[in-house]
Scaffold this active site. Structure first.
Site, PDB file in Angstrom:
ATOM      1  N   LYS A 117       0.830  -1.201   0.000  1.00 47.78           N
ATOM      2  CA  LYS A 117       0.000   0.000   0.000  1.00 47.78           C
ATOM      3  C   LYS A 117       0.867   1.254   0.000  1.00 47.78           C
ATOM      4  O   LYS A 117       0.593   2.208  -0.745  1.00 47.78           O
ATOM      5  CB  LYS A 117      -0.944  -0.002   1.206  1.00 47.78           C
ATOM      6  CG  LYS A 117      -2.075  -1.009   1.090  1.00 47.78           C
ATOM      7  CD  LYS A 117      -3.092  -0.886   2.210  1.00 47.78           C
ATOM      8  CE  LYS A 117      -2.517  -1.251   3.557  1.00 47.78           C
ATOM      9  NZ  LYS A 117      -3.552  -1.280   4.616  1.00 47.78           N
ATOM     10  N   GLY A 148       6.090  -2.030  10.876  1.00 46.64           N
ATOM     11  CA  GLY A 148       7.215  -1.310  10.287  1.00 46.64           C
ATOM     12  C   GLY A 148       7.276  -1.387   8.779  1.00 46.64           C
ATOM     13  O   GLY A 148       8.292  -1.032   8.176  1.00 46.64           O
ATOM     14  N   TRP A 168      19.267   9.469   5.180  1.00 43.70           N
ATOM     15  CA  TRP A 168      17.859   9.295   5.533  1.00 43.70           C
ATOM     16  C   TRP A 168      17.782   8.918   7.005  1.00 43.70           C
ATOM     17  O   TRP A 168      18.365   7.932   7.447  1.00 43.70           O
ATOM     18  CB  TRP A 168      17.209   8.201   4.667  1.00 43.70           C
ATOM     19  CG  TRP A 168      15.815   7.825   5.117  1.00 43.70           C
ATOM     20  CD1 TRP A 168      14.855   8.670   5.587  1.00 43.70           C
ATOM     21  CD2 TRP A 168      15.249   6.517   5.158  1.00 43.70           C
ATOM     22  NE1 TRP A 168      13.712   7.977   5.900  1.00 43.70           N
ATOM     23  CE2 TRP A 168      13.924   6.643   5.647  1.00 43.70           C
ATOM     24  CE3 TRP A 168      15.705   5.247   4.826  1.00 43.70           C
ATOM     25  CZ2 TRP A 168      13.077   5.546   5.820  1.00 43.70           C
ATOM     26  CZ3 TRP A 168      14.865   4.157   4.984  1.00 43.70           C
ATOM     27  CH2 TRP A 168      13.566   4.323   5.470  1.00 43.70           C
ATOM     28  N   ASP A 236      -0.523   5.324  10.435  1.00 46.52           N
ATOM     29  CA  ASP A 236      -1.255   4.147   9.956  1.00 46.52           C
ATOM     30  C   ASP A 236      -2.053   3.504  11.088  1.00 46.52           C
ATOM     31  O   ASP A 236      -2.237   2.296  11.126  1.00 46.52           O
ATOM     32  CB  ASP A 236      -0.253   3.140   9.371  1.00 46.52           C
ATOM     33  CG  ASP A 236      -0.934   2.119   8.463  1.00 46.52           C
ATOM     34  OD1 ASP A 236      -1.936   2.467   7.819  1.00 46.52           O
ATOM     35  OD2 ASP A 236      -0.461   0.964   8.412  1.00 46.52           O
ATOM     36  N   LYS A 276      -4.043   7.262   7.529  1.00 44.92           N
ATOM     37  CA  LYS A 276      -5.070   6.252   7.246  1.00 44.92           C
ATOM     38  C   LYS A 276      -6.366   6.634   7.947  1.00 44.92           C
ATOM     39  O   LYS A 276      -6.368   6.919   9.144  1.00 44.92           O
ATOM     40  CB  LYS A 276      -4.628   4.864   7.718  1.00 44.92           C
ATOM     41  CG  LYS A 276      -5.710   3.803   7.484  1.00 44.92           C
ATOM     42  CD  LYS A 276      -5.172   2.392   7.588  1.00 44.92           C
ATOM     43  CE  LYS A 276      -4.914   1.978   9.020  1.00 44.92           C
ATOM     44  NZ  LYS A 276      -4.500   0.567   9.114  1.00 44.92           N
TER      45      LYS A 276
END
Length: 769
Positions: A117, A148, A168, A236, A276
């Site tokens: 997703k 995760g 990152w 999420d 979400k």
């Protein structure tokens, strides 16, 4: 030597093999997207901060009509067995083959539905701000992120697509799967990624990971303070709403609010936010979507193809944040109302939401409502009767979806060395039996609702606990379950003592069957007998519990001799030594052992604590300290090859498990015996340890420091307690978890049986237990 050929993504595409109608139907799976178009002549703006939280919720009737229509269709599922319906919808899911094929084709780390997703989201929208690209630095924060997969998916995207980032940095949050007071109903227990990346996870000052507290928000801001700016926030979060699926949106609304406020507080100007949500009919959702449209240049609602078409899940993708400075007064007011009580008041007054926004929002709701209704109706039709033609077409569509996915998103293979969890570093995760037992639910929604209406007495009379009680073993539970000791590779200089808010009760444990623990807690909490609450057990109960063969001192001695023999069998010096045994709190057993060749010493309790009614189990701080003191005494009293008999209440918590871990390294062999008592609570099991090996000095020093800190907390009546002193990464390695699972299962089933005996007499129904 021939190397195994790496699969090529191109080999699995083959789009030319599908007909135009199949391609058209498949493409619809990937086009469930709605964008909020702001009117040119009217800017959507936030009301004044003084108007926030000044009115009650007032629903929008046209949106509630959509909700009623959807719930009417959902009600048709109420008599369907959950496991049967899940298998059916998994098969009819046209995107159902994508996950395993993607995992195989591109070597995806933690390739779950969430991984796919997020890959769709990051490939469909410009999530990564241009500023991050210019500076070649990306900072992301992932809320409610367990297990995760979003992080692993973002890593795959950055590395496989050669996005030019030099650095990152990421931080994640979730409800802590290791915190004993967290309810498994709200958690994802899969920690295989978490356990190997723990330094990057923030669980807050209370160690719960609960994002819905102001303390957590403040602590998170401090935790990420080394980041120059945050470019991306994902959220999420959700929880199990099977008990009331028709109100999922309202139930999860406070969580969505806290996720959103957290994102607005930590996100840098120009950043992106992915949230979400589910259906968007309630006033709380309208408020939240209006807020996001005022805070971001672009807002899109997206349902990925790999999100089951029949559920309500959607993702709100927000791009180009206007920044905290532009929202200062409003954010201050929103933070003041941070928490689970947000549902009591409306964020904005009903009349201050523009009609132009409501018109667009209704179009959005109608768009996703239509798609969901169509899918549910089709699934119902196929559930009643699926023809060979239907079956063939579904298989074709599923194959086409895989090819379409791989081609549309241009997924590329990623070498194992580029994963976040390198193979050489991968450690253990939760006990495999957790995954075999979690979320097992074969009843229907109607059956679950009926169960909720039953009183405690009804549950007892109807044999609610019978499945577990029948598994209660007769005789010597634990015989043959031996844990072999480990070498003294204890790096306690790398350990930290972790404090947190005192446990109100133990709801969650990685070291036992969660369903068993839940039922034990209900039995303890609901049982109304005086005997149970005081911890007493009358003779009538003992006499009625015929299947329970309490282990006598003779039997315990036999078990002790067995583990001592096991140790002598592995001794390498060839000479038998005089064995000493330290017996804790059992004078009669001590007297019996003294009649053998074994030297024996009795160690009595120094602190009395009640063994009656408690949902804390082994989480009570004074009990934990008593266990620690017994072990410290053993380290002084015992010499090489000696034995220890230690009574134990249970081993649900990280603290008690840490003590067992120490014993695991101090003795060659450990087994357990249960039951040793017919008391419903208290110590009903003992640990039998043989082959003592004195641990290094730093370990003993560390345990004394732990004891001193516990005394300080207890003497000051602090609201905090020590939750962990051996890292979870260390506790979850080896066979200790399997041993504890067996130990705790035996204890819980015994307790359920004994409580059932008491309740049987009280209800005068002797046919159940």
């Amino acid at each position: 030597m021939n190397k195994r050929k790496r699969p090529r993504v191109e080999e699995s595409i083959g789009m030319e093999m599908f007909t135009s109608d199949v391609l058209a139907e498949t493409s619809c799976l990937f086009e469930k997207k709605f964008s909020y178009r702001k009117p040119q002549c009217q800017v959507w703006q936030l009301p004044e901060s003084t108007d926030l939280f000044t009115s009650d919720h007032k629903e929008f009737e046209t949106l509630l009509d959509l909700k009623e229509s959807l719930n009417k269709i959902k009600n048709l599922l109420s008599d369907k067995k959950l496991d049967e319906w899940h298998r059916h919808t998994s098969f009819t899911n046209k995107a159902g083959k994508i996950i395993p094929e993607v995992k195989k084709a591109v070597n995806a780390e933690l390739c779950t539905q969430a991984w796919c997703k997020f890959q769709e989201i990051v490939c469909s929208f410009q999530l990564l701000p241009k500023e991050a690209l210019w500076n070649r630095e990306l900072n992301s924060v992932h809320l409610c992120e367990a297990p995760g997969a979003f992080i692993a998916s973002l890593n795959h995207y950055l590395k496989s697509q050669n996005v030019p980032y030099w650095d990152w940095n990421w931080v994640a949050n979730t409800l802590n799967p290791y915190h004993e007071a967290n309810d498994t109903l709200f958690m994802i227990m899969d920690d295989r990624f978490i356990i190997n990346t723990l330094p990057w996870w923030y669980f807050g000052p209370e160690n719960t990971g609960d994002i819905m507290t102001l303390k957590h928000l403040t602590g998170l801001q401090q935790f990420i303070s080394n980041m120059s700016t945050v470019h991306l926030v994902t959220a999420d979060g959700s929880f199990d709403c099977q008990g009331n699926p028709g109100e999922q949106e309202a139930l999860v609304a406070p969580l969505h609010y806290c996720e959103t406020v957290t994102a607005l507080m930590i996100l840098g100007k120009g950043g992106s936010f992915v949230l979400k949500m589910f259906t968007l009919y309630e006033h709380s959702s309208v408020n939240l979507l209006f807020l996001l449209n005022c805070c971001f240049k672009e807002v899109h609602i997206f349902k990925p193809s790999t999100s089951k078409s029949g559920n309500s899940e959607v993702y709100v993708v927000c791009l180009e944040y206007i920044g905290r400075d532009a929202l200062h007064s409003s954010l201050t007011k929103m933070v003041q109302n941070f928490g689970s009580e947000i549902a009591d008041r409306a964020l904005f007054p009903h009349h201050m939401i523009p009609e132009s926004f409501l018109k667009v929002h209704k179009q959005c709701c109608s768009f996703f409502h239509k798609h969901q209704i169509e899918t549910i109706n089709e699934n119902l039709r196929l559930f009643e009767h699926m023809t060979e033609e239907d079956l063939a077409r579904l298989n074709t569509l599923r194959d086409c979806a895989v090819a379409y996915f791989l081609q549309k998103y241009n997924l590329k293979y990623l070498c194992r060395k580029d994963w976040l969890v390198k193979k050489s570093h991968a450690g253990c995760s939760v006990n495999a039996r957790w995954f075999g037992n979690r979320n097992k639910c074969s009843d229907t929604y109607n059956e679950r609702k009926h169960l909720e209406t039953l009183s405690w007495d009804d549950k007892v009379v109807n044999g609610y606990f019978s499945p577990w009680v029948k598994e209660h073993a007769i005789g010597n539970v634990g015989k043959g379950c031996i844990l072999e000791g480990l070498s003294h590779d204890l790096k306690c200089d790398e350990w930290d003592i972790l404090e947190g808010k005192k446990l109100p009760e133990v709801k969650c444990s990685l070291f036992c069957d969660g369903k068993l623990l839940k039922n034990l807690n209900e039995a303890i909490e609901k049982s109304s007998t005086h005997q149970l609450k005081t911890g007493s057990s009358p003779d009538s109960i003992q006499q009625s519990c015929l299947p329970c063969h309490v282990l006598t001192d003779d039997l315990l001695l036999g078990e002790l001799l067995h583990v001592i023999k096991c140790n002598q069998a592995v001794e390498t010096d060839g000479c038998e030594k005089q064995v000493k045994c330290l017996v804790v709190d059992n004078p009669s057993l001590c007297k019996l052992i003294s009649q053998t060749s074994i030297e024996v010493t009795l160690l009595q309790s120094t602190t009395f604590f009640p063994s009656g009614y408690s949902l804390l189990h082994d989480g009570e701080p004074r009990y934990q300290q008593q266990l620690l003191k017994w072990i410290l005494s053993a380290l002084v009293e015992l010499q090489s090859g000696d034995a220890l008999i230690l009574p134990i209440m249970s081993c649900f918590t990280r603290f008690t498990t840490g003590l067992l871990f120490i014993l695991h390294h101090c003795f060659r062999f450990i087994t357990f015996a249960c039951p040793t008592s017919l008391q419903p609570l208290g110590n009903i099991a003992v640990l039998l340890c043989s082959g003592f090996r004195c641990p290094p000095g730093p370990v003993r020093h560390y345990l004394h420091e732990l004891d001193d800190l516990m005394s300080t907390l207890l003497d000051s009546e602090s609201p905090r307690q020590i939750l962990e002193f051996v890292p979870m990464e260390t506790l979850l390695k080896g066979r200790l978890v399997d041993f504890l699972w067996d130990l705790n299962s035996a204890i819980i089933k015994q307790r359920l049986h004994l409580i059932g005996q008491i309740e049987q007499l009280r209800t005068k129904d002797k046919s159940l237990f």
